[in-house]
Design an enzyme around this catalytic site. Sequence first.
Site, PDB file in Angstrom:
ATOM      1  N   ILE A 476       0.833  -1.204   0.000  1.00 44.87           N
ATOM      2  CA  ILE A 476       0.000   0.000   0.000  1.00 44.87           C
ATOM      3  C   ILE A 476       0.867   1.254   0.000  1.00 44.87           C
ATOM      4  O   ILE A 476       0.641   2.187  -0.777  1.00 44.87           O
ATOM      5  CB  ILE A 476      -0.967  -0.005   1.200  1.00 44.87           C
ATOM      6  CG1 ILE A 476      -1.946  -1.179   1.071  1.00 44.87           C
ATOM      7  CG2 ILE A 476      -1.728   1.310   1.288  1.00 44.87           C
ATOM      8  CD1 ILE A 476      -2.792  -1.423   2.298  1.00 44.87           C
ATOM      9  N   LYS A 580      -6.576  -0.604  10.861  1.00 40.76           N
ATOM     10  CA  LYS A 580      -7.859  -0.649  11.591  1.00 40.76           C
ATOM     11  C   LYS A 580      -7.698  -0.701  13.114  1.00 40.76           C
ATOM     12  O   LYS A 580      -8.667  -0.523  13.850  1.00 40.76           O
ATOM     13  CB  LYS A 580      -8.661  -1.889  11.188  1.00 40.76           C
ATOM     14  CG  LYS A 580      -8.968  -2.032   9.725  1.00 40.76           C
ATOM     15  CD  LYS A 580      -9.738  -3.309   9.466  1.00 40.76           C
ATOM     16  CE  LYS A 580      -9.832  -3.617   7.992  1.00 40.76           C
ATOM     17  NZ  LYS A 580      -8.543  -4.001   7.418  1.00 40.76           N
ATOM     18  N   GLU A 607     -10.863   6.174   5.831  1.00 38.24           N
ATOM     19  CA  GLU A 607     -11.822   5.587   4.905  1.00 38.24           C
ATOM     20  C   GLU A 607     -11.473   4.145   4.565  1.00 38.24           C
ATOM     21  O   GLU A 607     -12.346   3.278   4.460  1.00 38.24           O
ATOM     22  CB  GLU A 607     -11.869   6.429   3.626  1.00 38.24           C
ATOM     23  CG  GLU A 607     -12.927   6.015   2.628  1.00 38.24           C
ATOM     24  CD  GLU A 607     -14.332   6.243   3.142  1.00 38.24           C
ATOM     25  OE1 GLU A 607     -15.004   5.237   3.474  1.00 38.24           O
ATOM     26  OE2 GLU A 607     -14.748   7.409   3.239  1.00 38.24           O
ATOM     27  N   ASP A 679     -11.778  -9.887  10.554  1.00 37.96           N
ATOM     28  CA  ASP A 679     -11.530  -8.628   9.841  1.00 37.96           C
ATOM     29  C   ASP A 679     -12.849  -7.944   9.479  1.00 37.96           C
ATOM     30  O   ASP A 679     -12.996  -6.726   9.615  1.00 37.96           O
ATOM     31  CB  ASP A 679     -10.714  -8.914   8.586  1.00 37.96           C
ATOM     32  CG  ASP A 679     -10.293  -7.627   7.888  1.00 37.96           C
ATOM     33  OD1 ASP A 679      -9.539  -6.849   8.497  1.00 37.96           O
ATOM     34  OD2 ASP A 679     -10.724  -7.391   6.734  1.00 37.96           O
ATOM     35  N   LYS A 683     -14.519  -4.134  10.756  1.00 38.53           N
ATOM     36  CA  LYS A 683     -15.087  -3.117   9.873  1.00 38.53           C
ATOM     37  C   LYS A 683     -16.499  -2.728  10.312  1.00 38.53           C
ATOM     38  O   LYS A 683     -16.849  -1.536  10.338  1.00 38.53           O
ATOM     39  CB  LYS A 683     -15.101  -3.623   8.433  1.00 38.53           C
ATOM     40  CG  LYS A 683     -13.702  -3.843   7.856  1.00 38.53           C
ATOM     41  CD  LYS A 683     -13.760  -4.433   6.447  1.00 38.53           C
ATOM     42  CE  LYS A 683     -12.357  -4.627   5.871  1.00 38.53           C
ATOM     43  NZ  LYS A 683     -12.374  -5.188   4.515  1.00 38.53           N
ATOM     44  N   GLY A 798      -7.155  -4.783  -2.483  1.00 39.79           N
ATOM     45  CA  GLY A 798      -6.121  -4.555  -3.497  1.00 39.79           C
ATOM     46  C   GLY A 798      -5.320  -3.312  -3.205  1.00 39.79           C
ATOM     47  O   GLY A 798      -5.849  -2.313  -2.691  1.00 39.79           O
TER      48      GLY A 798
END
Length: 815
Positions: A476, A580, A607, A679, A683, A798
């Site tokens: 990332i 997160k 986000e 995970d 969220k 991704g």
Amino acid sequence: MKILKFGGTSVGSVESIKAVLGIVKKSYEAGEQPLVVLSAMSGVTNLLTKMAEDASQGKPFQDDLKDLEEKHFDVVKKLIAVKFQNPVLTRLKLLMNELEDLLQGVASLKELSNQSKDLIISYGERCSNYLVAKIMEQVIPVAEYINASYYVKTDSNFGNAHLNEPLTTQLIQALAQTHAGKLLFVTGFIGSNEEGRMTTLGRGGSDYTAAIFGSVLNASAIEIWTDVNGMLTADPRIVKKAFSLPVLSYTEAMELSYFGAKVIYPPTMVPAFMKKIPIVIRNTFEPELAGTTIQFETEKSAYPIKGISSISDVSVLNLTGSGMVGKSGFSGRLFTLLAREQINVILITQSSSEHSITFAVNPNDAQKAKLLIQNEFELELLANKLSMPVIEDNLSILAIVGEHMKRTPGMSGKLFHALGRNGINVRAIAQGSSEFNISVIINKEDLSKALNAVHDAFFAELKKTLYVFNVGTGNIGSTLFNQLHKQHDFLLEQNDVEIKVVGIANSRRMYFDTEGIDLANWKETVEQHGEVADLGSFIATMQAMNLPNCVFIDNTASKLPSTYYESIFKSNISIVTCNKIANSGDYAQYKMLHETARKHGVDFFYETNVGAGLPIVRVLKDLMMSGDRLLRIEAILSGTISYIFNNFKGDASFYDVVKKAQELGYTEPDPRDDLGGIDFMRKMLILARDAGYPIEADEVALGNILPENCLKATSVDEFYAELLKSEDYFNALKTDAAQQGKVIRYIGTLEDGKVSISLQMVDEQHPFYALSGSDNIISFTTERYKERPLVVKGPGAGAEVTAGGVFADLVNVGA
């Protein structure tokens, strides 16, 4: 006619003198009838002062005198033809001999009076003007050297003499008549008293000479040639984006100069102001630039202010007590006392209750001012009607200046918003009723940050600069750098945003560059020039650099960066993160971080915590901010699980689909990390908290996808073996769904403050029925979107889309 005044840097070397001669020649040939005023060569006045002081203390001065002589002789030898050199060298040698005799006299007496000092210092201007006039004489024969001390008459206040205006006017007018048609080179800075003894005009004296001659001779303009491109919007040594201003009013120029802009010294320009003669500040070394014109009136500018000025080091005295309340004349008594003792008060502010007065002075005067106040107000202090004056050091003044600030709403608001957002505490405020200037006192260590932040805020069409410190250079982070590099020009041209990555850290190395790291080869730079990585040191360095509009990006999956979030917010640094952990840990931590960010006026954007590049968090916040009421959220927020169930159909076995997902890189090395739903749960937890529910992780009802035997497997290989054994279980689910005309989906739901995640079968009426590939999808049912829910759908995983989400958050910081 036109007055051309050149400062010391303009006549400081052979090359700069050539530039001066070119400018004068061009003006003369254009018929502008120039009169030239020159300062001493750069550094000469300081050298003369040093020699005078050394002589008075019995120290040797001969080496410095020799250097001074060689400095002038070198120019003669390089710029005057050999056949004309002897008379010029002889005259300069005579001046040097006179100077040596003076210094010997000072050494013999061991006393340096102001009168002697003025005479010694005058040799700087006398030598430079004579020298340059003789060089110009080779090209323009009518060039002539003029010693201004014969024409500028003053009192006997040596060191800072006051002008005898009527006599000076008469003498300069006579000079103009007797030297009509001549190109005059006039010494700046010096004059003489009625007895003909040399005086100096004090700070900015050469500018004063130019203004005097310009005023008496009714010049069309006075050009001040220096080493900058005019008066700038801010100090270019601190604010790299500072630019020269085309036009200023006299008032604006005085305000800017008072608060630190040293291009001109306004009191010296009063003769020009009185005659409304324009003053033009130009750069000797870039004569093609128009510079800054200072004139009586200016048109309204496109900018809300004209400039930002500053004084880097001041001390503040605070005087408080009931003895001031309602006491007429108290302020007069205080400031008359300070004025009598030659203490310059830079800024004054008084509370409306009259209970306190705060004023700023030069740090060298602070203790003296305190002692004077203690002596003057001894009775009030003993009676406890006044508190002991308190000195605060290490402070600076920042001032925004503009004639058209008057009656323009929002000036103060914009100033204080820029300062507050960057964590800059304002210690005192002053604004005159004329509204030409708003001044604030701040900590000295914050001055650079404040100047840059305020400059960005007021000069809106300039590019906003974000200074980025990034931790994490995996998929990332690397992808983000690539995107930032590719979009750099687009952001500048279309969005007026410049992003400078000034700090990069990974688990091995860390590297900083305040000018911005070149993202085309960041990896090599960090590896070759970086130091050993230490996250605590990285954070501390970021905080110490104290840059405006600063952003910390956490592109890791580690818990460690989140332990620093609170400290980062308290340093008024925004955070953008795809990690997160901070938002899905204890609710108390989530609440504390959000409140800390809000308290310090910075942004906390995440986000990518929920939907990678999908706008989910922002949509939820916008719905709630606009007053809509949330009824239900349904979501599929795992690209891995989405892919598995979208492909678990027909003859495909669950085992084969999971295996294929792992081969494509959709799952973690251990697929149970995805299929366990943890995970996904994080969220949903973040969404619930953003929706206003104080939910802990153990309150989420997390339904299983896998049967118990698969969950209990001790290795990945054993997991796959158990998965094969469980084919009947998964086939039964598939068959049941097919018979009902439905598909299997793993759906998270938030309703009535409760979060659940479970396997569900949905028909074609459901918005999740047609989901394909590894897409994520979320449905918001609200009071406004009750009949037809608001649906957001797209790739949920991704490196490209996640980095794109981080990028989008970043460019919205401070928006």
